[in-house]
Design an enzyme around this catalytic site. Sequence first.
Site, PDB file in Angstrom:
ATOM      1  N   SER A  40      15.766  48.586  26.893  1.00  0.00           N
ATOM      2  CA  SER A  40      15.848  47.536  25.869  1.00  0.00           C
ATOM      3  C   SER A  40      14.492  46.866  25.658  1.00  0.00           C
ATOM      4  O   SER A  40      14.133  46.516  24.533  1.00  0.00           O
ATOM      5  CB  SER A  40      16.880  46.490  26.275  1.00  0.00           C
ATOM      6  OG  SER A  40      18.140  47.090  26.406  1.00  0.00           O
ATOM      7  N   HIS A  43      12.617  49.179  23.540  1.00  0.00           N
ATOM      8  CA  HIS A  43      13.059  49.098  22.142  1.00  0.00           C
ATOM      9  C   HIS A  43      12.324  47.966  21.416  1.00  0.00           C
ATOM     10  O   HIS A  43      11.867  48.126  20.286  1.00  0.00           O
ATOM     11  CB  HIS A  43      14.569  48.825  22.061  1.00  0.00           C
ATOM     12  CG  HIS A  43      15.422  50.060  22.126  1.00  0.00           C
ATOM     13  ND1 HIS A  43      15.270  51.109  21.253  1.00  0.00           N
ATOM     14  CD2 HIS A  43      16.436  50.402  22.949  1.00  0.00           C
ATOM     15  CE1 HIS A  43      16.158  52.044  21.548  1.00  0.00           C
ATOM     16  NE2 HIS A  43      16.869  51.649  22.576  1.00  0.00           N
ATOM     17  N   HIS A  60      14.189  41.639  31.488  1.00  0.00           N
ATOM     18  CA  HIS A  60      15.480  40.946  31.582  1.00  0.00           C
ATOM     19  C   HIS A  60      16.309  41.476  32.744  1.00  0.00           C
ATOM     20  O   HIS A  60      17.510  41.259  32.790  1.00  0.00           O
ATOM     21  CB  HIS A  60      16.240  41.116  30.270  1.00  0.00           C
ATOM     22  CG  HIS A  60      16.507  42.560  29.956  1.00  0.00           C
ATOM     23  ND1 HIS A  60      15.548  43.388  29.464  1.00  0.00           N
ATOM     24  CD2 HIS A  60      17.604  43.323  30.147  1.00  0.00           C
ATOM     25  CE1 HIS A  60      16.055  44.604  29.336  1.00  0.00           C
ATOM     26  NE2 HIS A  60      17.297  44.598  29.756  1.00  0.00           N
ATOM     27  N   CYS A 160      20.876  44.576  34.921  1.00  0.00           N
ATOM     28  CA  CYS A 160      21.129  45.179  33.609  1.00  0.00           C
ATOM     29  C   CYS A 160      21.649  46.608  33.726  1.00  0.00           C
ATOM     30  O   CYS A 160      22.807  46.866  33.450  1.00  0.00           O
ATOM     31  CB  CYS A 160      19.897  45.128  32.705  1.00  0.00           C
ATOM     32  SG  CYS A 160      20.298  45.682  31.034  1.00  0.00           S
TER      33      CYS A 160
HETATM   34 ZN   LIG Z   1      18.505  46.214  29.996  1.00  0.00          ZN
END
Ligand SMILES: [Zn+2]
Length: 360
Positions: A40, A43, A60, A160
């Site tokens: 992510s 991204h 994160h 995550c």
């Molecule tokens: Zn993640």
Amino acid sequence: MKAAVLYEAKTPLKIEDFDLPETGPGQVLVKLVASGVCHSDWHVAKGDWPHIPIPTILGHEGAGIVEEVGANVRGIQKGDHVVLTWKLSCGVCEMCQRGFPNLCDLPPDTSGLPRLRGTGQTMNKMVGLGTFGTYTLVPQESVVHIDKDVPLEQASLIGCGVMTGVGAVVNTAKVEPGCSVAVFGCGGVGLNCIQGAALVGAEPVIAVDILNNKLEMARLFGATHTVNASQEDPVARIQEISGGPGAHYAFEAIGLSGEPFVQSILCTRKRGVTVYVGHAPFNTPVALDARMLMHEKMVIGSYYGTARPHVDFPRLIKLYKAGRLKLDELVTRVYSLEEVNEAFEALAKGEVARSVLALG
Ligand SMILES: [Zn+2]
Ligand SMILES: [Zn+2]
């Protein structure tokens, strides 16, 4: 504190110095020790996700040690080891009350933003955490207390990728023992779908990817069969491995284009369940033959593995300590904060299950 900032999509992150605001009521200052490098973040760095405001401190998937707690913080104290969750929930909305805090509309917290040293400009943090840095100031709800004997590099990944992958199998789909499972994509999240499937006793567990090194990793995480989709038709092969009718469950953990998503529906049997775990770029078209769903096939999304972080993180930690959840094997490489751009390169090339930044 130091942190890695994305100023503009498609440009390298820059390490900057920051000043932290005072720890306010309900807030916890965490000295970050480790942060996973998740797709992510990549991204956002590539410009795929315009909804994340930049400039921002990325990251994160973090773990660390509590440095300071604000007024009104209960149950957490200085020195505690914590894993961070990026999803806050209000506790009172319909989704929260129905047991899906992962779907709460509460936005990321923006009260603990650091200031760029020199200019004083406040800096965004990726989904309210910004773990590519040496500290983060977050609301108490963002920290989940864990035992001190769990290494923080490994523990960070629960925040995550592990939660998203294992949770998709265990919480979202609730896969039953003995059911056949196919997983498309063997990156950080896909490998965790595979180990989640192995954990609940799925059989067979079929891993699909186009890179042989990832398929080898998939075996390590419990895949009983592997399919290289660049060499053979994954749908036909999954049907064959599952004895003809196709898989009971398929997990799409790629999210790069629509084709594997369609394959992940085609490869399931009647009443099969396809779980969409990946994050495709915005406006990714999917060409579906509507009749494909005729035999009561189901297609569902999974967001953060239907996480209830304060329930699920401790369970995952317990499974790791019992030797039943593989975290050591996920940490393929460890980089320093200054090497964050190299970690992104390794991710983009598919060289790693997970890279971790060692922060302190
Ligand atoms: Zn993640
Ligand atoms: Zn809520």
